[in-house]
Design a protein around this motif. Sequence first.
Motif, PDB file in Angstrom:
ATOM      1  N   ALA A 106       0.860  -1.271   0.022  1.00  0.00           N
ATOM      2  CA  ALA A 106       0.134   0.073   0.097  1.00  0.00           C
ATOM      3  C   ALA A 106       1.026   1.132   0.031  1.00  0.00           C
ATOM      4  CB  ALA A 106      -0.839   0.246   1.050  1.00  0.00           C
ATOM      5  N   ALA A 107       0.290   2.392  -0.673  1.00  0.00           N
ATOM      6  CA  ALA A 107       1.214   3.518  -1.138  1.00  0.00           C
ATOM      7  C   ALA A 107       1.016   4.553  -0.041  1.00  0.00           C
ATOM      8  CB  ALA A 107       1.044   3.966  -2.339  1.00  0.00           C
ATOM      9  N   GLY A 108      -0.436   4.427   0.702  1.00  0.00           N
ATOM     10  CA  GLY A 108      -0.742   5.358   1.535  1.00  0.00           C
ATOM     11  C   GLY A 108      -0.525   5.211   2.918  1.00  0.00           C
ATOM     12  N   GLY A 109      -0.814   6.200   3.943  1.00  0.00           N
ATOM     13  CA  GLY A 109      -0.471   6.050   5.322  1.00  0.00           C
ATOM     14  C   GLY A 109      -1.795   5.339   5.972  1.00  0.00           C
ATOM     15  N   PHE A 110      -1.642   4.932   7.152  1.00  0.00           N
ATOM     16  CA  PHE A 110      -2.780   4.114   7.757  1.00  0.00           C
ATOM     17  C   PHE A 110      -4.003   5.050   7.884  1.00  0.00           C
ATOM     18  CE2 PHE A 110      -5.311   3.335  11.858  1.00  0.00           C
ATOM     19  CZ  PHE A 110      -5.338   2.127  11.570  1.00  0.00           C
ATOM     20  N   PRO A 111      -5.152   4.499   7.680  1.00  0.00           N
ATOM     21  CA  PRO A 111      -5.413   2.927   7.788  1.00  0.00           C
ATOM     22  C   PRO A 111      -5.159   2.216   6.493  1.00  0.00           C
ATOM     23  CG  PRO A 111      -7.348   3.929   7.409  1.00  0.00           C
ATOM     24  CD  PRO A 111      -6.372   5.219   7.550  1.00  0.00           C
ATOM     25  N   THR A 112      -4.904   2.753   5.249  1.00  0.00           N
ATOM     26  CA  THR A 112      -4.783   2.254   3.886  1.00  0.00           C
ATOM     27  C   THR A 112      -3.796   1.076   3.909  1.00  0.00           C
ATOM     28  OG1 THR A 112      -3.166   3.892   3.031  1.00  0.00           O
ATOM     29  CG2 THR A 112      -5.904   4.258   2.748  1.00  0.00           C
ATOM     30  N   THR A 113      -2.874   1.027   4.925  1.00  0.00           N
ATOM     31  CA  THR A 113      -1.889  -0.037   4.814  1.00  0.00           C
ATOM     32  C   THR A 113      -2.493  -1.474   5.435  1.00  0.00           C
ATOM     33  OG1 THR A 113      -1.338   0.880   7.167  1.00  0.00           O
ATOM     34  CG2 THR A 113      -0.020   1.478   5.082  1.00  0.00           C
ATOM     35  N   PHE A 114      -3.759  -1.429   5.629  1.00  0.00           N
ATOM     36  CA  PHE A 114      -4.337  -2.442   6.259  1.00  0.00           C
ATOM     37  C   PHE A 114      -5.574  -2.764   5.315  1.00  0.00           C
ATOM     38  CE2 PHE A 114      -1.773  -1.405   9.568  1.00  0.00           C
ATOM     39  CZ  PHE A 114      -1.443  -2.687  10.247  1.00  0.00           C
ATOM     40  N   ALA A 115      -6.086  -4.152   5.336  1.00  0.00           N
ATOM     41  CA  ALA A 115      -7.588  -4.278   4.670  1.00  0.00           C
ATOM     42  C   ALA A 115      -8.634  -3.525   5.423  1.00  0.00           C
ATOM     43  CB  ALA A 115      -7.733  -5.507   4.182  1.00  0.00           C
ATOM     44  N   GLY A 116      -9.850  -3.052   4.733  1.00  0.00           N
ATOM     45  CA  GLY A 116     -10.726  -2.547   5.408  1.00  0.00           C
ATOM     46  C   GLY A 116     -11.763  -3.621   5.967  1.00  0.00           C
ATOM     47  N   VAL A 117     -12.689  -3.287   6.945  1.00  0.00           N
ATOM     48  CA  VAL A 117     -13.788  -4.014   7.275  1.00  0.00           C
ATOM     49  C   VAL A 117     -14.995  -3.551   6.919  1.00  0.00           C
ATOM     50  CG1 VAL A 117     -14.861  -4.446   9.401  1.00  0.00           C
ATOM     51  CG2 VAL A 117     -12.354  -4.502   9.465  1.00  0.00           C
ATOM     52  N   ARG A 118     -15.893  -4.501   6.439  1.00  0.00           N
ATOM     53  CA  ARG A 118     -17.108  -4.123   5.942  1.00  0.00           C
ATOM     54  C   ARG A 118     -18.154  -3.442   6.848  1.00  0.00           C
ATOM     55  NH1 ARG A 118     -22.216  -6.798   5.292  1.00  0.00           N
ATOM     56  NH2 ARG A 118     -21.508  -8.800   6.289  1.00  0.00           N
ATOM     57  N   ASP A 127     -31.967   8.626   4.731  1.00  0.00           N
ATOM     58  CA  ASP A 127     -30.668   8.284   4.031  1.00  0.00           C
ATOM     59  C   ASP A 127     -29.690   8.237   5.068  1.00  0.00           C
ATOM     60  OD1 ASP A 127     -32.444   8.785   1.492  1.00  0.00           O
ATOM     61  OD2 ASP A 127     -32.312  10.910   2.320  1.00  0.00           O
ATOM     62  N   LEU A 128     -28.444   7.718   4.386  1.00  0.00           N
ATOM     63  CA  LEU A 128     -27.255   7.606   5.152  1.00  0.00           C
ATOM     64  C   LEU A 128     -26.072   8.367   4.567  1.00  0.00           C
ATOM     65  CD1 LEU A 128     -25.769   6.102   7.673  1.00  0.00           C
ATOM     66  CD2 LEU A 128     -25.579   4.066   6.176  1.00  0.00           C
ATOM     67  N   TYR A 129     -25.279   9.094   5.378  1.00  0.00           N
ATOM     68  CA  TYR A 129     -24.018   9.562   5.065  1.00  0.00           C
ATOM     69  C   TYR A 129     -22.647   8.982   6.047  1.00  0.00           C
ATOM     70  CZ  TYR A 129     -20.624  12.807   3.187  1.00  0.00           C
ATOM     71  OH  TYR A 129     -19.384  13.364   2.860  1.00  0.00           O
ATOM     72  N   VAL A 130     -21.689   8.638   5.285  1.00  0.00           N
ATOM     73  CA  VAL A 130     -20.665   7.648   6.116  1.00  0.00           C
ATOM     74  C   VAL A 130     -19.315   8.605   5.832  1.00  0.00           C
ATOM     75  CG1 VAL A 130     -19.467   5.677   6.616  1.00  0.00           C
ATOM     76  CG2 VAL A 130     -21.815   5.953   5.906  1.00  0.00           C
ATOM     77  N   ALA A 131     -18.603   8.878   6.735  1.00  0.00           N
ATOM     78  CA  ALA A 131     -17.245   9.666   6.566  1.00  0.00           C
ATOM     79  C   ALA A 131     -16.340   8.341   6.609  1.00  0.00           C
ATOM     80  CB  ALA A 131     -17.243  10.624   7.777  1.00  0.00           C
ATOM     81  N   ASN A 132     -15.594   8.396   5.591  1.00  0.00           N
ATOM     82  CA  ASN A 132     -14.373   7.489   5.506  1.00  0.00           C
ATOM     83  C   ASN A 132     -13.229   8.012   5.682  1.00  0.00           C
ATOM     84  OD1 ASN A 132     -16.181   5.328   4.851  1.00  0.00           O
ATOM     85  ND2 ASN A 132     -16.456   5.756   2.871  1.00  0.00           N
ATOM     86  N   ASP A 133     -12.220   7.389   6.117  1.00  0.00           N
ATOM     87  CA  ASP A 133     -10.787   7.845   6.212  1.00  0.00           C
ATOM     88  C   ASP A 133      -9.924   7.560   4.980  1.00  0.00           C
ATOM     89  OD1 ASP A 133      -8.316   8.794   7.191  1.00  0.00           O
ATOM     90  OD2 ASP A 133      -8.333   7.218   9.389  1.00  0.00           O
ATOM     91  N   LEU A 134      -9.554   8.444   4.372  1.00  0.00           N
ATOM     92  CA  LEU A 134      -8.589   8.353   3.358  1.00  0.00           C
ATOM     93  C   LEU A 134      -9.383   7.576   2.150  1.00  0.00           C
ATOM     94  CD1 LEU A 134      -5.114   7.679   4.807  1.00  0.00           C
ATOM     95  CD2 LEU A 134      -6.158   9.970   3.678  1.00  0.00           C
ATOM     96  N   ASN A 135     -10.774   7.541   2.087  1.00  0.00           N
ATOM     97  CA  ASN A 135     -11.366   7.382   1.080  1.00  0.00           C
ATOM     98  C   ASN A 135     -12.696   8.005   0.780  1.00  0.00           C
ATOM     99  OD1 ASN A 135     -11.005   4.154  -0.162  1.00  0.00           O
ATOM    100  ND2 ASN A 135      -9.956   4.481   1.652  1.00  0.00           N
ATOM    101  N   PRO A 136     -13.157   8.111  -0.309  1.00  0.00           N
ATOM    102  CA  PRO A 136     -14.344   9.077  -0.639  1.00  0.00           C
ATOM    103  C   PRO A 136     -15.355   8.695   0.337  1.00  0.00           C
ATOM    104  CG  PRO A 136     -13.494   8.186  -2.599  1.00  0.00           C
ATOM    105  CD  PRO A 136     -12.788   7.550  -1.604  1.00  0.00           C
TER     106      PRO A 136
END
Length: 576
Positions: free
Chosen positions: A222-234, A282-291
């Motif tokens: 993975a090129a980015g920083g944490f948390p993108t250095t780990f797989a995500g959780v659904r 409706d639902l809005y979700v803030a993601n860390d280093l993802n859209p």
Amino acid sequence: MVVIGGAVALTLGAAAAIVYATQGGDGSRSPAPAAARPASPGMAAVGVEDVASAVGLSFRHGAFRFGVTDDPVAMMGGGLCWLDYDDDGWLDLFVVNSYDEREVARLRREGGIPRTALFRNVRGRFVDVGAASGASIELRGNGCVAGDLDLDGHTDLYVTAVGTSALLWNNGDGTFSEGAEAAGVDASGWHTGAAVGDVDGDGRPDLFVAGYADLNAPLPDAAGGFPTTFAGVRDRLYLGSGQSRGRTAFREVGVVAGLESSRFGYGLGARFSDFDRDGDLDLYVANDLNPNRLYENVPWPGGPEADPAGLGFRFDERAAAAGVADPNAGMGVAAADWDGDGRSDLFVSNARGQEHAVYRSRPLAADAPSFFDARDDVEPLAASERAFTGWGASLADIDLDTDLDLLLANGAVPVRNLRADAEGVQILEGRSADGLPGSFRDASRTVGLHQVRATVGRGLAAADYDNDGDMDAAIGSIGGPVVLLGATTTAGNWLEVEVEGFHPGAEVTAVLRDGRELRREVYAGGSYLSSDDPRCHFGLGGATSVRELVVRFPGGAEARLADVAANQFVVVEAPG
């Protein structure tokens, strides 16, 4: 039509209103409204200070007790939830705790593993009842949401964690019982933000739980920083579906309902709201280093015959089309109609010195939500605020001038030094009441926040804890004490509305004498992993009454009250 407490209540069906008032500095309730105040001059009339120790709120987050390490779970901190668990009219405070797993052995030797805490509010002072109530539990916690998940009239708590999350059922006698496994909401993994709302319209609460990072699945390339250095959780969506051992049971339908099925987004803050004004959530979700993601609640395409799980609805992901797919390190979410156009706007706090995402709603097009970037309307985004990492965010009328202000907790990440990484809490003053709709300016120094000790802030939840009509806020910090910002406002009138029962998504509108409409929404979950005051609070400026108070319940039923005096609590029952 009946007259209750001096207000005329226009009722539909069995709807009724019970009017209480707050008088005096002790926040006591009486059957008559408190005296009117002069019009608010804005933040010049507001003062805030940390009153936590003065009112008995003694809590210290358990991470890094023996020195800072690189434990990412401990660095993310936790949330706080305001709830009236004992139904006495005073909001109690639940605080999530965590710890560095490498400190476990020493913690056990020197006092024990940190636990969650529940503080009972006794007329504005707090008593720790966590152990006696069963709400003090040991887990590496992250978030919490408060809501009556089994509709028995008592507020329950869902607590997210690394490992297995917990569901604390409120027994109605001052105690809680843990029941996540029996209820079907005990998925393992690292889960963070949670929100509650009835998304399928069956009258039963449903639960959204955001997934974050899988620390057992590193991504070495993975090129980015944490948390993108780990797989995500659904992410998970649990629909209330029946009974198990006398309590509500849930079934998990996230993927079939339209939530992420791959490329998991490292979710943190989450908020249900009727963004497209069509009567469902409706639902809005803030993601860390993802859209970030905006899920619009729509009827199942093709009708019941094409609906494999019999859901009756589907979440369509439309963040990019709606203009709210911010790709930065999203942390907390605040949503409310801050520019007075009748539609919810969105604020998302971002980490690592990134500009926060600020979106104002556009007029609806074909019932679809649409927003425009409004960062230029927020003064601090062009100044020193850029150096901060934002977390908890709540919208509330701090200066009682009719428009909403923004409270924002800050604290550096990654954590290297608890003192050096501490940052101040901010209050951004809404300026819609000054003729600048949607605009904010930093009023932190004006209200005295520069005199409040900086913290490595995380969760923030706003509430009128002392029932005096002024909004206060609790802030959690990494390895430090909870801060309770007690606000004192010398001008401006107010009204607080409690919707009897549990009706997330209910909309409360106060119509002023000059025709302005102030809109609030009942919700459970938001900010950064936290739950605000479940009541709807209105600053009224110089107005001494509300011409009409309209409560629209999920499903479309309404209750209306006319000529409601200011400076009191109003409890509105749902139509029967």
